[in-house]
Design an enzyme around this catalytic site. Structure first.
Site, PDB file in Angstrom:
ATOM      1  N   TYR A 295       0.971  -1.136   0.096  1.00  0.00           N
ATOM      2  CA  TYR A 295       0.035   0.141  -0.118  1.00  0.00           C
ATOM      3  C   TYR A 295       0.813   1.292  -0.121  1.00  0.00           C
ATOM      4  O   TYR A 295       1.589   1.463   0.976  1.00  0.00           O
ATOM      5  CB  TYR A 295      -1.065   0.061   1.208  1.00  0.00           C
ATOM      6  CG  TYR A 295      -2.199  -1.112   1.406  1.00  0.00           C
ATOM      7  CD1 TYR A 295      -2.193  -1.829   0.423  1.00  0.00           C
ATOM      8  CD2 TYR A 295      -2.738  -1.343   2.389  1.00  0.00           C
ATOM      9  CE1 TYR A 295      -3.403  -2.810   0.396  1.00  0.00           C
ATOM     10  CE2 TYR A 295      -3.384  -2.218   2.489  1.00  0.00           C
ATOM     11  CZ  TYR A 295      -3.926  -3.270   1.482  1.00  0.00           C
ATOM     12  OH  TYR A 295      -4.797  -4.057   1.297  1.00  0.00           O
TER      13      TYR A 295
ATOM     14  N   GLN B  59     -15.989  -0.231  -2.660  1.00  0.00           N
ATOM     15  CA  GLN B  59     -15.386   0.845  -3.025  1.00  0.00           C
ATOM     16  C   GLN B  59     -15.925   2.096  -3.183  1.00  0.00           C
ATOM     17  O   GLN B  59     -15.739   3.074  -3.774  1.00  0.00           O
ATOM     18  CB  GLN B  59     -14.494   0.658  -4.256  1.00  0.00           C
ATOM     19  CG  GLN B  59     -13.584  -0.628  -4.045  1.00  0.00           C
ATOM     20  CD  GLN B  59     -12.652  -0.724  -5.318  1.00  0.00           C
ATOM     21  OE1 GLN B  59     -12.064   0.192  -5.945  1.00  0.00           O
ATOM     22  NE2 GLN B  59     -11.908  -1.805  -5.394  1.00  0.00           N
TER      23      GLN B  59
ATOM     24  N   LEU C 124     -21.774   1.678  -2.552  1.00  0.00           N
ATOM     25  CA  LEU C 124     -22.877   1.519  -1.382  1.00  0.00           C
ATOM     26  C   LEU C 124     -23.154   2.714  -0.519  1.00  0.00           C
ATOM     27  O   LEU C 124     -23.986   2.447   0.453  1.00  0.00           O
ATOM     28  CB  LEU C 124     -22.913   0.221  -0.669  1.00  0.00           C
ATOM     29  CG  LEU C 124     -22.660  -1.281  -1.647  1.00  0.00           C
ATOM     30  CD1 LEU C 124     -22.545  -2.359  -0.878  1.00  0.00           C
ATOM     31  CD2 LEU C 124     -23.736  -1.180  -2.593  1.00  0.00           C
TER      32      LEU C 124
END
Length: 352
Positions: A80, A239, A242
């Site tokens: 990351y 992502q 929702l």
């Protein structure tokens, strides 16, 4: 769309947000029932932001807000931000050291089975590098990020499981886990770790209302439960899909920037409107947002979700998922609506 019949819904609750916790798998790790994913913190890939430095102060406030609210399970990985996410967590811990109202973070990070890593010793070596970036002597949880693939992959995966055992036996982590493992790989890992007396905490998988393949199709969640392994759900809000903030009918609709713009097409957003409306209706019952309902649904299904939180407001939203659960009637309404929405694509790792 599916009409949400919530007339028989009742609010299922836990004692309090502070006691809403889960023990991960066969380990002794007790973590907040929702954690947070630090994928976007320090993102230098351009996927989440093109200005990670400009977002550092907001990410720091998210970090402090989470720990102030009792959300202590923080997930990162060596890939990351190409290590920057781990480095920021060390910086944030230093920046917040003087604050006395924060709980201690329980850090989880992951080993990437990239080329030229072939041996068991490569795993503790990678963890030691992560620990230097994190400014820590050990982590709570260390995972293999995805299965090795290609020529010689089976041998590599066996050695990587051995490497995870070494990490635990050398005191570099409190428990081990895996990520993106299919059902057979979960069973293989469980047998290995049990033989060595190594606590098997979790399998981190993509899981949400619009991606239920691990539950309905592939048997991954069943395998996890069978072997006492906790499923940790990444992308529980798909992502951002929702959250409702990109919904085609939203009065204050936000635009999607970056690579996600290719995923959030107008047709997909429109076809998800029915599910978003049901999320809103359930949220109105509990006084929460669609995003919080989506995350809480994952919790009610027996997983520990790790939504992202880029700022203090989003961190408070994550914390607001604790202390309650959607009811059985609400779950049925949500799943009925989700069945008519477009499905999210799965990660390729799941088939390796």
């Amino acid at each position: 769309r599916a009409s949400a019949d919530l007339s028989t819904a009742s609010t299922a609750s836990t004692a309090s947000p502070a006691t809403d916790r889960v023990t991960l798998g066969t380990s002794k790790l007790s973590v907040s029932a929702t954690g947070v994913g630090a994928w976007a913190w320090g993102d230098r890939s351009g996927y989440w932001t093109d200005d990670w430095k400009g977002q550092r102060s907001e990410n720091l406030e998210a970090y402090k807000t989470l720990l102030r609210s009792g959300v202590d399970f923080i997930d990162t990985a060596e890939v990351y931000g190409f290590g920057k996410s781990e480095e920021l967590l060390a910086e944030f811990a230093s920046d917040a050291a003087a604050e006395t109202d924060l709980v201690a973070p329980l850090l989880a990070t992951k080993f990437a089975p990239i080329p030229f890593r072939w041996s068991a010793e490569d795993v503790p070596k990678a963890l030691e590098a992560s620990l230097r970036r994190l400014g820590a002597k050990k982590v709570s949880l260390y995972m293999q990020h995805w299965p090795a693939f290609g020529f010689g992959a089976d041998g590599c995966n066996e050695r990587f499981l051995e490497g995870l055992c070494l990490c635990y036996e050398r005191g570099l982590c409190d428990a081990v886990g895996v990520s993106n493992f299919n059902a057979d790989r979960v069973k293989t890992a469980a047998k290995k770790f049990q033989q060595r007396g190594v606590p098997f905490a979790s399998n981190q998988i993509q899981y949400s209302l619009v991606y239920r393949a691990p539950e309905l199709d592939t048997g991954v969640i069943e395998a996890c439960f069978e072997h006492g392994v906790t499923p940790v759900a990444y992308s529980p809000m798909a992502q951002g899909l929702l959250t409702g903030k990109y919904a085609s009918k939203a009065a204050d609709k936000e635009s999607v920037t970056g690579p996600r713009g290719g995923i959030f097409t107008e047709s997909r957003l429109s076809d998800t409107d029915g599910l978003i409306q049901t999320l809103r209706e359930v949220g109105d019952v509990h006084g929460v947002t669609p995003a919080q309902v989506a995350v809480n649904w994952c919790m009610a299904k027996g997983t520990v979700p790790i939504p992202g939180a880029k700022n203090a407001s989003q961190a408070l939203s994550v914390a607001g998922c604790l202390g309650w659960r959607v009811s059985e009637a609400e779950m049925r309404a949500l799943e009925k609506a989700a069945a008519m929405a477009p499905k999210s694509p799965g990660a390729p790792f799941e088939k390796w």
